[in-house]
Design an enzyme around this catalytic site. Structure first.
Site, PDB file in Angstrom:
ATOM      1  N   CYS A 122      70.353 104.083 -19.375  1.00  0.00           N
ATOM      2  CA  CYS A 122      69.153 103.754 -20.157  1.00  0.00           C
ATOM      3  C   CYS A 122      69.180 104.268 -21.600  1.00  0.00           C
ATOM      4  O   CYS A 122      68.543 103.704 -22.472  1.00  0.00           O
ATOM      5  CB  CYS A 122      67.885 104.223 -19.446  1.00  0.00           C
ATOM      6  SG  CYS A 122      67.919 105.926 -18.907  1.00  0.00           S
ATOM      7  N   LYS A 180      64.384 110.888  -6.939  1.00  0.00           N
ATOM      8  CA  LYS A 180      63.821 110.802  -8.282  1.00  0.00           C
ATOM      9  C   LYS A 180      62.679 109.801  -8.255  1.00  0.00           C
ATOM     10  O   LYS A 180      62.872 108.632  -7.899  1.00  0.00           O
ATOM     11  CB  LYS A 180      64.906 110.363  -9.265  1.00  0.00           C
ATOM     12  CG  LYS A 180      64.382 110.132 -10.666  1.00  0.00           C
ATOM     13  CD  LYS A 180      65.512 109.891 -11.648  1.00  0.00           C
ATOM     14  CE  LYS A 180      64.953 109.546 -13.018  1.00  0.00           C
ATOM     15  NZ  LYS A 180      66.015 109.259 -14.001  1.00  0.00           N
ATOM     16  N   ARG A 223      60.384 101.386 -14.294  1.00  0.00           N
ATOM     17  CA  ARG A 223      61.554 101.741 -13.488  1.00  0.00           C
ATOM     18  C   ARG A 223      61.248 101.714 -11.978  1.00  0.00           C
ATOM     19  O   ARG A 223      61.948 102.322 -11.183  1.00  0.00           O
ATOM     20  CB  ARG A 223      62.049 103.142 -13.880  1.00  0.00           C
ATOM     21  CG  ARG A 223      62.336 103.330 -15.373  1.00  0.00           C
ATOM     22  CD  ARG A 223      63.562 104.186 -15.603  1.00  0.00           C
ATOM     23  NE  ARG A 223      63.697 104.765 -16.933  1.00  0.00           N
ATOM     24  CZ  ARG A 223      64.031 104.095 -18.038  1.00  0.00           C
ATOM     25  NH1 ARG A 223      64.214 102.792 -17.999  1.00  0.00           N
ATOM     26  NH2 ARG A 223      64.160 104.723 -19.201  1.00  0.00           N
ATOM     27  N   LYS A 229      63.115 115.403  -8.412  1.00  0.00           N
ATOM     28  CA  LYS A 229      62.610 115.256  -9.769  1.00  0.00           C
ATOM     29  C   LYS A 229      61.409 114.345  -9.792  1.00  0.00           C
ATOM     30  O   LYS A 229      61.495 113.268  -9.217  1.00  0.00           O
ATOM     31  CB  LYS A 229      63.734 114.674 -10.632  1.00  0.00           C
ATOM     32  CG  LYS A 229      63.344 114.338 -12.036  1.00  0.00           C
ATOM     33  CD  LYS A 229      64.513 113.787 -12.785  1.00  0.00           C
ATOM     34  CE  LYS A 229      63.986 113.301 -14.125  1.00  0.00           C
ATOM     35  NZ  LYS A 229      64.764 112.286 -14.713  1.00  0.00           N
ATOM     36  N   SER A 263      60.141 116.706 -18.711  1.00  0.00           N
ATOM     37  CA  SER A 263      59.552 116.784 -20.046  1.00  0.00           C
ATOM     38  C   SER A 263      58.023 116.904 -20.030  1.00  0.00           C
ATOM     39  O   SER A 263      57.459 117.700 -20.777  1.00  0.00           O
ATOM     40  CB  SER A 263      59.980 115.563 -20.850  1.00  0.00           C
ATOM     41  OG  SER A 263      59.646 114.367 -20.170  1.00  0.00           O
TER      42      SER A 263
HETATM   43  C1  PBG Z   1      67.577 108.927 -17.315  1.00  0.00           C
HETATM   44  C2  PBG Z   1      66.785 110.182 -17.171  1.00  0.00           C
HETATM   45  C3  PBG Z   1      65.395 110.375 -17.350  1.00  0.00           C
HETATM   46  C4  PBG Z   1      65.170 111.744 -17.207  1.00  0.00           C
HETATM   47  C5  PBG Z   1      66.379 112.330 -16.899  1.00  0.00           C
HETATM   48  N1  PBG Z   1      67.365 111.348 -16.873  1.00  0.00           N
HETATM   49  C6  PBG Z   1      64.333 109.447 -17.758  1.00  0.00           C
HETATM   50  C7  PBG Z   1      63.906 108.333 -16.903  1.00  0.00           C
HETATM   51  O1  PBG Z   1      64.363 108.158 -15.785  1.00  0.00           O
HETATM   52  O2  PBG Z   1      63.086 107.568 -17.405  1.00  0.00           O
HETATM   53  C8  PBG Z   1      63.826 112.413 -17.363  1.00  0.00           C
HETATM   54  C9  PBG Z   1      63.867 113.855 -17.745  1.00  0.00           C
HETATM   55  C10 PBG Z   1      62.592 114.410 -18.299  1.00  0.00           C
HETATM   56  O3  PBG Z   1      61.517 113.776 -18.298  1.00  0.00           O
HETATM   57  O4  PBG Z   1      62.641 115.562 -18.749  1.00  0.00           O
HETATM   58  N2  PBG Z   1      67.497 108.051 -16.246  1.00  0.00           N
HETATM   59 ZN    ZN Z   2      68.102 105.769 -16.602  1.00  0.00          ZN
END
Ligand code: PBG
Ligand code: ZN
Length: 330
Positions: free
Chosen positions: A125, A198, A220, A251, A277
């Site tokens: 991504c 995730k 997603r 996560k 984040s």
């Molecule tokens: C990529 C990825 C993401 C995060 C880690 N790897 C973003 C997503 O899936 O949209 C999020 C990490 C965070 O929010 O600190 N796929």
């Molecule tokens: Zn991704």
């Protein structure tokens, strides 16, 4: 079990003296558990603040190397790298380019920082023009085509010197494909840390500013998990273990402590948790406003994740928490 009852039994007995409290504490943080996320961008001497994540910066390779020296000096054992490439395209070509931004960063860090693990996030991504985690046909993310590219990306990270690869895409079958590709190229000793459970979470908002990876349309939900599901997380984790994952990740972390606990109890695997984040941004924002004691809540949030069963955490607080641990017991 102590069968005494009050007034013989008094639970406060172990709480009066701080030395006794320290002695009976069940969960303590250790710097050994921290993994610090870093965002690498093209250019030189770039250190650009991420607005929604105070204290977090996009950094060019030269700046990242200095940052990694500081991280190493603080006693943090690992970083995880996210790349923001110069050029994005439909197939995310820079993800598996030997001269891609992450590959350059890995080589530079490995050349100059000896005592630090470099983990890489493996996903598409950040590299695709449309911001989706894989190859598209119309608006659909194609599973198997994406898996082949992820395997190429993982191998290219290993060739650049990555110590551990961490696929975060949630495609089916990616762990088996990555393991096979790594082994075929002789990287039999490189562990896979799988983003196994995730969730499709609103807590990733600030990250998408940091990684410039907001999807151009849609979301997603066709690959990340539905927030209401818990049994499904165990099925996801089980498949990744069967396919060869060495470390499994849950996560986000704080809002999913129940999932961390179930995963740890069910599989007894090395278990990572990603304090994402949005979790970081909320604590920072409230701290900056003086609405909470930021340091105290930071530590409490990490202790909670460890108490739930995580063996290690990816956290933007890694540096702050390490500095705290240098001064205080926890
Ligand atoms: C990529 C990825 C993401 C995060 C880690 N790897 C973003 C997503 O899936 O949209 C999020 C990490 C965070 O929010 O600190 N796929
Ligand atoms: Zn991704």
């Amino acid at each position: 079990m102590n069968m005494a009852t009050y007034p013989t039994k008094r639970l406060r007995r172990l709480r009066y003296n701080p030395l006794v409290r320290d002695m009976v504490r069940e969960t303590e943080l250790s710097k050994n558990d921290f993994i610090y996320p870093l965002f690498v961008v093209p250019g030189v001497q770039v250190k650009k603040p991420v607005k929604s994540m105070p204290g977090v910066f996009q950094m060019s390779v030269d700046v990242i190397v200095d940052e990694c020296k500081e991280v190493e000096a603080l006693g943090i054992p690992a970083v995880i790298l996210f790349g923001i490439p110069e050029h994005k395209d439909e197939k995310g070509s820079e993800a598996y380019d030997p001269n891609g931004i992450v590959q350059k960063a890995i080589r530079a860090i490995k050349a100059e920082v000896k005592n630090l693990l470099v983990i890489t996030d493996v996903c598409m991504c950040e590299y695709t023009s449309h911001g989706h985690c894989g190859v598209l046909s119309g608006e659909e993310i194609l599973n198997d085509e994406t898996v082949s590219l992820l395997a190429k990306e993982a191998v290219s990270h290993a060739e650049a010197g990555a110590d551990i690869v961490a696929p975060s895409d949630m495609m089916d079958g990616r762990i088996a494909a990555i393991r096979k590709a790594l082994d075929y190229k002789g990287f039999t000793k490189i562990p896979i840390m799988s983003y196994a459970a995730k969730y499709s979470s609103g807590y990733y908002g600030p990250f998408r500013d940091a990684a410039e990876s907001t999807p151009a349309f849609g979301d997603r939900r066709s690959h990340q998990m539905d927030i209401g599901n818990s049994d499904e997380a165990l099925r996801e984790v089980e498949s990744d273990i069967e396919e060869g994952a060495d470390i499994v990740m849950v996560k986000p972390a704080g809002p999913y402590l129940d999932i961390i606990r179930r995963v740890k109890d069910t599989f007894g695997m090395p278990t990572a948790a990603y304090q994402v984040s949005g979790e970081y941004a909320m604590i920072k924002a409230a701290g900056i406003n003086g609405w909470i004691d930021e340091e105290r809540v930071m530590i409490e949030s990490l202790v909670a994740i460890k108490r739930a069963g995580a063996d290690m955490f990816l956290t933007y607080f890694a540096k702050d928490a390490s500095k705290y641990l240098d001064k205080n017991r926890r």
